[in-house]
Design a protein around this motif. Structure first.
Motif, PDB file in Angstrom:
ATOM      1  N   ILE A  14     -20.066   9.285  11.801  1.00  0.00           N
ATOM      2  CA  ILE A  14     -21.216   9.994  11.680  1.00  0.00           C
ATOM      3  C   ILE A  14     -22.506   9.371  12.451  1.00  0.00           C
ATOM      4  O   ILE A  14     -23.193   9.767  13.132  1.00  0.00           O
ATOM      5  CB  ILE A  14     -21.635  10.394  10.338  1.00  0.00           C
ATOM      6  N   VAL A  48     -22.207   9.675  16.076  1.00  0.00           N
ATOM      7  CA  VAL A  48     -22.703  10.898  16.801  1.00  0.00           C
ATOM      8  C   VAL A  48     -24.027  10.887  16.844  1.00  0.00           C
ATOM      9  O   VAL A  48     -24.992  11.160  17.653  1.00  0.00           O
ATOM     10  CB  VAL A  48     -22.148  12.248  15.937  1.00  0.00           C
ATOM     11  N   ALA A  49     -24.544  10.462  15.683  1.00  0.00           N
ATOM     12  CA  ALA A  49     -26.234  10.604  15.419  1.00  0.00           C
ATOM     13  C   ALA A  49     -26.755   9.575  16.505  1.00  0.00           C
ATOM     14  O   ALA A  49     -27.981   9.903  16.868  1.00  0.00           O
ATOM     15  CB  ALA A  49     -26.408  10.046  14.085  1.00  0.00           C
ATOM     16  N   VAL A  81     -27.096  11.320  19.760  1.00  0.00           N
ATOM     17  CA  VAL A  81     -28.124  12.138  19.331  1.00  0.00           C
ATOM     18  C   VAL A  81     -29.687  11.601  19.598  1.00  0.00           C
ATOM     19  O   VAL A  81     -30.576  12.055  20.448  1.00  0.00           O
ATOM     20  CB  VAL A  81     -28.238  12.930  18.117  1.00  0.00           C
ATOM     21  N   SER A  88     -27.889  18.892  20.394  1.00  0.00           N
ATOM     22  CA  SER A  88     -28.315  18.633  19.065  1.00  0.00           C
ATOM     23  C   SER A  88     -27.053  19.459  18.209  1.00  0.00           C
ATOM     24  O   SER A  88     -27.001  18.905  16.983  1.00  0.00           O
ATOM     25  CB  SER A  88     -29.606  19.081  18.855  1.00  0.00           C
ATOM     26  N   SER A 125     -24.450  17.106  16.171  1.00  0.00           N
ATOM     27  CA  SER A 125     -24.717  16.252  15.035  1.00  0.00           C
ATOM     28  C   SER A 125     -24.647  17.439  13.937  1.00  0.00           C
ATOM     29  O   SER A 125     -24.539  16.855  12.924  1.00  0.00           O
ATOM     30  CB  SER A 125     -26.204  15.592  15.102  1.00  0.00           C
ATOM     31  N   ASP A 152     -21.535  18.090  12.581  1.00  0.00           N
ATOM     32  CA  ASP A 152     -20.889  16.990  12.076  1.00  0.00           C
ATOM     33  C   ASP A 152     -19.475  16.770  12.780  1.00  0.00           C
ATOM     34  O   ASP A 152     -18.423  16.745  12.170  1.00  0.00           O
ATOM     35  CB  ASP A 152     -20.762  17.236  10.601  1.00  0.00           C
ATOM     36  N   THR A 189     -17.336  15.349  16.894  1.00  0.00           N
ATOM     37  CA  THR A 189     -17.479  14.539  17.875  1.00  0.00           C
ATOM     38  C   THR A 189     -17.930  15.392  18.922  1.00  0.00           C
ATOM     39  O   THR A 189     -17.861  16.675  19.066  1.00  0.00           O
ATOM     40  CB  THR A 189     -16.160  13.887  17.989  1.00  0.00           C
ATOM     41  N   THR A 210     -22.400  25.921  15.244  1.00  0.00           N
ATOM     42  CA  THR A 210     -22.979  25.966  13.975  1.00  0.00           C
ATOM     43  C   THR A 210     -23.059  27.276  13.094  1.00  0.00           C
ATOM     44  O   THR A 210     -23.494  27.701  12.098  1.00  0.00           O
ATOM     45  CB  THR A 210     -24.617  25.420  13.963  1.00  0.00           C
TER      46      THR A 210
END
Length: 320
Positions: free
Chosen positions: A43, A46-47, A50, A276, A279, A282, A284, A319
Motif C-alpha cells: 500500500i 502505491v501511495a 501517487v 489516482s 490508490s 488499493d 498495483t 473503482t
C-alpha cells in the motif's frame, strides 16, 4: 493410590503438548504479522507513486506557466508554432507522438488499444511509472496486444544545470529516427529512468554528460555509431521538442480532473487515464492497468489474447 511416576509422566506430556500448541500459535501469529507487513508495504509503494505523481504535477504546473507563456495560452497558436519548426522528426505524428508496435514505428496493430505516455526525463513520477509499468507494456507490445504512443517533454530542463532534459530527449528522438527497433528506444528510456541513473532536480541535480547518456543507449542495444551521433551535442531536434512540449501541455483533453496538465500522463485509446484510481482501488499499477484494458495477468505476452476494450473502447474503471 495414583502412581507418582505415571502422574509425573502425564504432566510432562501435557506440558509438551501445551508447549507445542503455543509454538504453533506463535508461528501462526508471526506469519499473520508478516502478511500484514507485506500488505502495508504494498500500500505504501502505491501511495508513494501517487504522491510522486501529485508532486510532479504541482511542479509541472509551475513549469508550464513559464514554458508556455510565449504560446499565450492558445493551443492553436502553439500548434502553428510546432508546424513551423524547420527540423522535424519524420516518424512523429501530427500530435507530436511516436507510434510503436510489434510492426515497428508508425504502424498500428488493428483491433488493440493504443496507450499514450507523456513523459519528462527529470520527472520522478514518470520514473516510477516507467519502472513499474513499462516492462509489462513492452511485453504486450511485442506480442501485438497493444500499440504505444510516446510523447517527449522538456518542461523541467531549467531544473538542471546543463540542459539535461533537452539532451536526454533529443537523443531519444534521434534514436527513434535512426534505429528501426522500438525496443531499443524503450530500453533506453528504462535505463535513464533507473533509480541509480535518473538525476535529481534543482539543488539535487548532479550534472550528467553526454557520454553517460550514450552508454545507456548502447546498453539498450543502440549501435555505437547511432548512440554517438544521438549525443554528439548537435541537438538538432530541441526546437521541435520545445514546440511539441508547449503544444502538448495546452491540450485540454490531457488535463487532469484537478485542472491543467501534469506528468506523467497516460491515455488509453485517447482517453485520459487517472493514476489516482490505482490508490483508490488499493491495487498495483500493473494489475490496475490490466484491468483497465480488460486483460488478465496470465494473458500478458500471449499472442492472440487481446484486451477486451479493443481499439476504440474506454478504459474500464477500477473503482466502479
Amino acid at each position: 493410590m495414583a502412581d507418582p511416576k505415571r502422574q509425573a509422566k502425564r504432566v510432562t506430556r501435557a506440558e509438551r503438548r501445551a508447549a507445542e500448541e503455543a509454538a504453533q500459535r506463535a508461528k501462526a501469529e508471526q506469519a499473520a504479522k508478516e502478511r500484514k507487513q507485506q500488505t502495508i508495504i504494498g500500500i505504501i509503494v502505491v501511495a508513494l507513486v501517487v504522491v510522486l505523481v501529485a508532486v510532479g504535477g504541482f511542479f509541472v504546473y509551475r513549469a508550464i506557466t513559464n514554458s508556455t507563456s510565449s504560446a499565450s495560452g492558445d493551443v492553436n497558436e502553439a500548434y502553428s508554432k510546432l508546424e513551423a519548426v524547420g527540423t522535424k522528426p519524420a516518424k512523429a505524428d501530427d500530435k507530436a507522438g511516436f507510434l510503436v508496435s510489434d510492426k515497428g514505428y508508425g504502424q498500428k496493430v488493428e483491433g488493440v488499444p493504443t496507450v499514450g505516455i507523456y513523459m519528462e526525463p527529470l520527472c520522478p513520477g514518470c520514473a516510477a511509472v516507467n519502472q513499474q509499468l513499462d516492462p509489462t507494456l513492452v511485453k504486450l507490445m511485442d506480442a501485438g496486444q497493444l500499440n504505444l504512443e510516446l510523447h517527449f517533454l522538456n518542461f523541467q530542463d531549467n531544473k538542471s544545470s546543463d540542459n539535461y532534459s533537452n539532451r536526454a530527449f533529443n537523443g531519444a528522438i534521434y534514436i527513434a529516427e535512426h534505429d528501426d527497433d522500438p525496443n531499443h528506444l524503450m530500453d533506453y528510456l528504462y535505463n535513464i529512468y533507473a533509480s541509480d541513473f535518473q538525476p535529481g532536480e534543482l539543488s539535487n541535480y548532479v550534472p550528467v554528460d553526454n557520454s553517460k547518456l550514450e552508454e545507456q543507449a548502447v546498453k539498450a542495444g543502440v549501435s555505437k555509431d547511432v548512440a554517438a551521433a544521438a549525443f554528439s551535442g548537435k541537438n538538432e531536434y530541441v526546437d521541435w521538442l520545445t514546440a511539441s512540449n508547449n503544444y502538448t501541455v495546452l491540450r485540454p483533453e490531457l488535463f487532469s480532473t484537478s485542472g491543467g496538465f501534469s506528468s506523467p500522463t497516460l491515455t488509453i485509446n485517447g482517453e485520459y487515464w487517472a493514476l489516482s484510481q490505482i490508490s483508490a482501488a488499493d491495487t498495483t499499477m500493473v494489475d490496475g492497468f490490466l484491468k483497465a484494458v480488460g486483460l488478465s495477468s496470465d494473458q500478458v505476452g500471449v499472442e492472440g489474447k487481446l484486451p477486451s476494450i479493443g481499439a476504440d473502447g474506454k478504459p474500464i474503471s477500477l473503482t466502479a
